[in-house]
Structures are given as C-alpha cells and as structure tokens.
Write a protein that holds these residues in place. Structure first.
Motif, mmCIF file in Angstrom:
data_model
loop_
_atom_site.group_PDB
_atom_site.id
_atom_site.type_symbol
_atom_site.label_atom_id
_atom_site.label_comp_id
_atom_site.label_asym_id
_atom_site.label_seq_id
_atom_site.Cartn_x
_atom_site.Cartn_y
_atom_site.Cartn_z
ATOM 1 N N GLU A 173 0.871 -1.170 0.000
ATOM 2 C CA GLU A 173 0.000 0.000 0.000
ATOM 3 C C GLU A 173 0.907 1.218 0.000
ATOM 4 O OE1 GLU A 173 -4.046 1.701 1.959
ATOM 5 O OE2 GLU A 173 -2.645 0.740 3.342
ATOM 6 N N ILE A 174 0.688 2.101 -0.961
ATOM 7 C CA ILE A 174 1.459 3.326 -1.106
ATOM 8 C C ILE A 174 0.547 4.470 -0.698
ATOM 9 C CG2 ILE A 174 2.852 4.743 -2.653
ATOM 10 C CD1 ILE A 174 3.727 1.730 -2.527
ATOM 11 N N LEU A 175 0.996 5.285 0.256
ATOM 12 C CA LEU A 175 0.230 6.438 0.713
ATOM 13 C C LEU A 175 1.041 7.699 0.465
ATOM 14 C CD1 LEU A 175 -0.144 4.289 3.622
ATOM 15 C CD2 LEU A 175 -2.230 5.508 3.082
ATOM 16 N N VAL A 176 0.383 8.735 -0.046
ATOM 17 C CA VAL A 176 1.040 10.008 -0.306
ATOM 18 C C VAL A 176 0.208 11.104 0.341
ATOM 19 C CG1 VAL A 176 1.893 11.603 -2.059
ATOM 20 C CG2 VAL A 176 1.903 9.146 -2.508
ATOM 21 N N ALA A 177 0.842 11.864 1.241
ATOM 22 C CA ALA A 177 0.160 13.001 1.871
ATOM 23 C C ALA A 177 -0.078 14.069 0.818
ATOM 24 C CB ALA A 177 1.001 13.552 3.005
ATOM 25 N N LEU A 178 -1.288 14.594 0.790
ATOM 26 C CA LEU A 178 -1.592 15.630 -0.192
ATOM 27 C C LEU A 178 -0.778 16.883 0.084
ATOM 28 C CD1 LEU A 178 -5.446 15.242 -0.639
ATOM 29 C CD2 LEU A 178 -3.590 14.097 -1.844
ATOM 30 N N GLU A 179 -0.579 17.205 1.363
ATOM 31 C CA GLU A 179 0.237 18.349 1.751
ATOM 32 C C GLU A 179 1.158 17.916 2.890
ATOM 33 O OE1 GLU A 179 -1.731 22.124 2.288
ATOM 34 O OE2 GLU A 179 -3.403 21.437 1.049
ATOM 35 N N PRO A 180 2.405 17.527 2.560
ATOM 36 C CA PRO A 180 3.321 17.094 3.625
ATOM 37 C C PRO A 180 3.496 18.177 4.687
ATOM 38 C CG PRO A 180 4.277 16.691 1.465
ATOM 39 C CD PRO A 180 3.030 17.491 1.256
ATOM 40 N N GLY A 181 3.527 17.755 5.943
ATOM 41 C CA GLY A 181 3.708 18.685 7.044
ATOM 42 C C GLY A 181 2.437 19.367 7.505
ATOM 43 N N SER A 182 1.332 19.157 6.819
ATOM 44 C CA SER A 182 0.078 19.789 7.188
ATOM 45 C C SER A 182 -0.531 19.084 8.398
ATOM 46 C CB SER A 182 -0.897 19.732 6.005
ATOM 47 O OG SER A 182 -2.184 20.160 6.384
ATOM 48 N N GLU A 183 -1.264 19.814 9.193
ATOM 49 C CA GLU A 183 -1.970 19.231 10.336
ATOM 50 C C GLU A 183 -3.058 18.268 9.878
ATOM 51 O OE1 GLU A 183 -1.360 19.538 13.659
ATOM 52 O OE2 GLU A 183 0.464 20.555 13.019
ATOM 53 N N GLU A 184 -3.691 18.588 8.743
ATOM 54 C CA GLU A 184 -4.708 17.697 8.196
ATOM 55 C C GLU A 184 -4.013 16.542 7.505
ATOM 56 O OE1 GLU A 184 -7.637 19.659 5.828
ATOM 57 O OE2 GLU A 184 -7.577 21.445 7.092
ATOM 58 N N ARG A 185 -4.372 15.334 7.813
ATOM 59 C CA ARG A 185 -3.707 14.141 7.280
ATOM 60 C C ARG A 185 -4.473 13.554 6.093
ATOM 61 N NH1 ARG A 185 1.480 13.622 8.763
ATOM 62 N NH2 ARG A 185 1.715 14.028 10.960
ATOM 63 N N GLU A 186 -4.701 14.350 5.068
ATOM 64 C CA GLU A 186 -5.354 13.842 3.865
ATOM 65 C C GLU A 186 -4.319 13.112 3.016
ATOM 66 O OE1 GLU A 186 -8.464 16.197 1.810
ATOM 67 O OE2 GLU A 186 -7.593 17.834 2.999
ATOM 68 N N VAL A 187 -4.663 11.881 2.622
ATOM 69 C CA VAL A 187 -3.728 11.086 1.835
ATOM 70 C C VAL A 187 -4.412 10.495 0.611
ATOM 71 C CG1 VAL A 187 -2.262 10.481 3.798
ATOM 72 C CG2 VAL A 187 -4.133 8.967 3.150
ATOM 73 N N ASP A 188 -3.598 10.235 -0.384
ATOM 74 C CA ASP A 188 -4.006 9.477 -1.558
ATOM 75 C C ASP A 188 -3.339 8.122 -1.394
ATOM 76 O OD1 ASP A 188 -4.903 8.625 -4.000
ATOM 77 O OD2 ASP A 188 -3.806 10.123 -5.174
ATOM 78 N N ALA A 189 -3.995 7.062 -1.822
ATOM 79 C CA ALA A 189 -3.421 5.730 -1.617
ATOM 80 C C ALA A 189 -3.777 4.800 -2.768
ATOM 81 C CB ALA A 189 -3.934 5.142 -0.307
ATOM 82 N N VAL A 190 -2.902 3.816 -2.957
ATOM 83 C CA VAL A 190 -3.148 2.739 -3.897
ATOM 84 C C VAL A 190 -2.492 1.488 -3.315
ATOM 85 C CG1 VAL A 190 -1.088 3.238 -5.298
ATOM 86 C CG2 VAL A 190 -3.001 2.038 -6.318
ATOM 87 N N ALA A 191 -3.165 0.346 -3.475
ATOM 88 C CA ALA A 191 -2.621 -0.936 -3.018
ATOM 89 C C ALA A 191 -2.623 -1.897 -4.196
ATOM 90 C CB ALA A 191 -3.455 -1.501 -1.868
ATOM 91 N N PHE A 192 -1.554 -2.670 -4.322
ATOM 92 C CA PHE A 192 -1.459 -3.621 -5.422
ATOM 93 C C PHE A 192 -0.427 -4.690 -5.099
ATOM 94 C CE2 PHE A 192 1.308 -0.051 -6.424
ATOM 95 C CZ PHE A 192 2.507 -0.667 -6.735
#
Length: 186
Positions: free
Chosen positions: A148-167
């Motif tokens: 599972e690969i997770l990428v923070a939409l805004e690194p260092g931001s207080e909000e932990r919104e991420v995009d993810a893909v698993a394969f």
C-alpha cells in the motif's frame, strides 16, 4: 523549429520528410532541445537526469513510481515526483524532497519485503514526513507482496489527507526497485 517524430518512416508509403523533421526511431534518443532562433532550451535529456526512474508495476494495471527531478539550480537537493497509477487515473505529486537517507531506507524496506517469509509481520513500514510518502506491506505469498502506497496531499500539514493505492508486485520486482533506489544515493 524542428519536429522529433517517434517511429520509423516507411519509404514505400511515405513521402520523404521535410528538412525540419527528425525521425527518432522506436526509442527516443534526442537530447536537450533549444530554439534555433533565440537559443532558449527545454526538456532536460533523460540521459542527463540524475537518476533512473523507479517503477513498481502490478499485473492489474496499478503502479507506483519515483521520478527524478533534474537539479536545475545545481544545489544538490534531491527531489522526486511521486506517481500513482491505477486503471482509471494517473496522479503525480511534484517536487517532493525526501529527508536525508530516506531513499536508502526505502530501498532497504523493499529489499527486506522481498526476502522475508512474512513481510507483513516482519518488515516495518517506510515513512518519510518530508516527502509525505509511506509504503506498507499488507499481505504476501511466496511469489508476490501486496503493497500500500500512501502520499500526503500536503506534507507537514496538520490535516492528514492522503491518496493511496494498493497492489500486488512480484518479489523480483521489489529487489530490482531496491537497487534502482539505492543508486539514487550514490
């Protein structure tokens, strides 16, 4: 202005190309481009990129890639574009600067995941706060590992919104990717 066309012309059916057309063959070999009138250049040649791209591709059409960002300012800062691909979308997170040693740690993690009998239990996940990238092992069998690969939409931001893909990816591909990543820090 010159046009660089990929492929091979068929002399039996094609009229000869004008002088401003360069046929590149099946593999592009052109270098940096520049305007013949003003001399301004663009598109740093892939041969001069600091590192080769690293890609992990699944048989189901999903992929994760780290793409080198040329160091145009020549300041020694390594930056990557993080790419997530699924059959219905392609997303690229631009100009992410991993923390010192992060790429080596990612290479180690992928190598360990390829070698471990139960990487989902034995191998700690990878996380880099600076680039906002995390890689986890979800499952495995003798030939494949589910990442599972997770990428923070805004690194260092207080909000932990991420995009993810698993394969699923083969263990051999994990080993190959680890060597590609280790080459980035040589």
């Amino acid at each position: 202005m010159r046009h660089h066309l990929l492929g091979m012309p068929d002399p039996r059916t094609q009229p000869p190309a004008p002088d401003w057309v360069d046929w590149q063959g099946c593999l592009p070999t052109f270098g940096d481009r520049s305007c013949e009138d003003c001399g301004i250049g663009w598109n740093v040649s892939w041969r001069e990129a600091p590192h080769a791209p690293m890609r992990l591709v699944s048989g189901d059409g999903a992929a994760f890639a780290l793409l080198p960002v040329p160091d145009l300012e020549d300041d020694g800062v390594v930056e990557v574009d993080i790419e997530l691909l699924t059959p219905d979308r392609l997303v690229r997170y631009l100009h992410r600067a991993p923390e010192e040693g992060a790429l080596s740690r990612l290479g180690d993690m992928l190598q360990d995941a390829a070698k471990a009998d139960l990487p989902e239990v034995e191998v700690p996940s990878f996380q880099d706060e600076e680039s906002g990238l995390a890689v986890l092992v979800l499952d495995s069998d003798p030939l494949t590992v589910t990442l599972e690969i997770l990428v923070a939409l805004e690194p260092g931001s207080e909000e932990r919104e991420v995009d993810a893909v698993a394969f699923d990816v083969t263990r051999a591909d994990l080993i190959s990717a680890s060597y590609q990543i280790w080459a980035w820090e040589e």
